[in-house]
Design a protein around this motif. Structure first.
Motif, PDB file in Angstrom:
ATOM      1  N   GLU A   1     -29.837 124.005 -71.547  1.00 43.27           N
ATOM      2  CA  GLU A   1     -29.391 122.710 -72.082  1.00 43.27           C
ATOM      3  C   GLU A   1     -27.957 122.831 -72.593  1.00 43.27           C
ATOM      4  OE1 GLU A   1     -31.585 121.600 -75.661  1.00 43.27           O
ATOM      5  OE2 GLU A   1     -32.110 123.714 -75.943  1.00 43.27           O
TER       6      GLU A   1
ATOM      7  N   ASP B   1     -39.061 129.252 -71.274  1.00 40.64           N
ATOM      8  CA  ASP B   1     -40.105 128.264 -71.509  1.00 40.64           C
ATOM      9  C   ASP B   1     -41.363 128.980 -71.942  1.00 40.64           C
ATOM     10  OD1 ASP B   1     -38.886 125.831 -71.057  1.00 40.64           O
ATOM     11  OD2 ASP B   1     -39.067 126.018 -68.899  1.00 40.64           O
TER      12      ASP B   1
ATOM     13  N   GLN C   1     -29.294 128.652 -64.416  1.00 43.78           N
ATOM     14  CA  GLN C   1     -30.663 128.318 -64.019  1.00 43.78           C
ATOM     15  C   GLN C   1     -31.080 129.091 -62.765  1.00 43.78           C
ATOM     16  OE1 GLN C   1     -32.526 125.282 -65.714  1.00 43.78           O
ATOM     17  NE2 GLN C   1     -33.878 126.980 -65.195  1.00 43.78           N
TER      18      GLN C   1
ATOM     19  N   ARG D   1     -34.952 127.646 -69.458  1.00 44.74           N
ATOM     20  CA  ARG D   1     -34.546 126.240 -69.556  1.00 44.74           C
ATOM     21  C   ARG D   1     -33.134 126.208 -70.135  1.00 44.74           C
ATOM     22  NH1 ARG D   1     -35.164 122.348 -73.549  1.00 44.74           N
ATOM     23  NH2 ARG D   1     -36.269 123.829 -74.880  1.00 44.74           N
TER      24      ARG D   1
END
Length: 261
Positions: A174, A260, A165, A172
């Motif tokens: 995850e 994003d 990040q 983004r």
């Protein structure tokens, strides 16, 4: 010099790509056929070959020539000798990046992640990593406690996510759990969670870096104890309920970094 020049001699025999991992990679990449994928720490190219066979063009980056020599040639795979921290690829030259159980061998994770961001256009970065802090402590570590100690030296998953990040705030990140099936073809460290007999095979252990690089006296102690417990059925008495499971969470995670929109 890569450690795999010394420990990777028979790697391709036991580290056979698992189709479920391949399909998950393709699903997470979400790119059309013909897209260019960089496979970082490609090893003997098993996953590069699987992706090429599915219609992708692959730049396989691997520092070990010994590993590269075991690769199957494919017209849609280009091999590049190099390290994750200094990728031999131009800026924004690939559509997606994958790295399968390799980041624990990178010497500088932050630099490696920065390089991945540098070479990719707007596709996804997909890593398959593990963090044993996220899962139960399985029987394997009772026989081979050095595996647990070794794994604890790896950066915690949340810190890896933070590093990715920080190196590109537009993405983004995850973490997606990967439950290990009981019949994996890619025999990495915890793949034999329901097949303890696998760890008695020297060839299987040789394809797992944490075994290959460990004190071999400790490895042999564990192997003898495991063999004795399997023979006496003590292993079954202690851990036999695992035979009823078809998959298990042992801390393996896909990390996906996407822009994003």
């Amino acid at each position: 010099m890569s450690i795999y020049n010394s420990i990777g001699q028979q790697y391709s025999k036991t580290r056979v790509p698992d189709i479920r991992i391949v399909n998950k990679l393709i699903d997470l990449l979400n790119l059309p056929k013909g897209s260019i994928i960089a496979d970082i720490g490609a090893g003997t190219g098993g996953y590069s070959l699987a992706l090429a066979n599915k219609g992708f063009i692959v730049n396989a980056v691997e520092p070990s020539v010994v590993m590269q020599k075991q690769a199957v040639e494919h017209q849609q795979i280009k091999w590049l000798t190099g390290y994750a921290e200094n990728l031999p690829l131009p800026d924004q030259s690939v559509d997606g990046v994958v790295s399968i159980l390799a980041t624990h061998h990178f010497s500088h994770l932050e630099k490696a992640f920065q390089q991945m961001h540098r070479i990719i256009r707007d596709g996804a970065i997909i890593l398959l990593n593990f963090d044993i802090r996220l899962a139960q402590k399985i029987w394997l570590y009772d026989y081979f406690p050095f595996l647990w100690e070794d794994a604890l030296r790896f950066l915690p998953l949340n810190e890896q996510v933070n590093l990715i990040q920080q190196s590109n705030t537009k993405r983004r990140v995850e973490a997606i759990p990967f439950l290990l099936p009981y019949d994996l073809s890619d025999l990495f460290a915890a793949a034999g969670w329901r097949r303890p007999e696998l760890y008695l095979q020297a060839e299987v252990r040789a394809g797992i870096s944490s075994f290959a690089l460990a004190n071999q006296d400790l490895v042999e102690q564990g192997v003898k104890l495991l063999a004795a417990d399997l023979s006496s059925r003590e292993w079954t008495k202690k851990y036999g309920e695992l035979r009823n499971l078809t998959e298990i969470d042992i801390g393996y995670r896909f990390i996906r970094a996407t822009l994003d929109n």
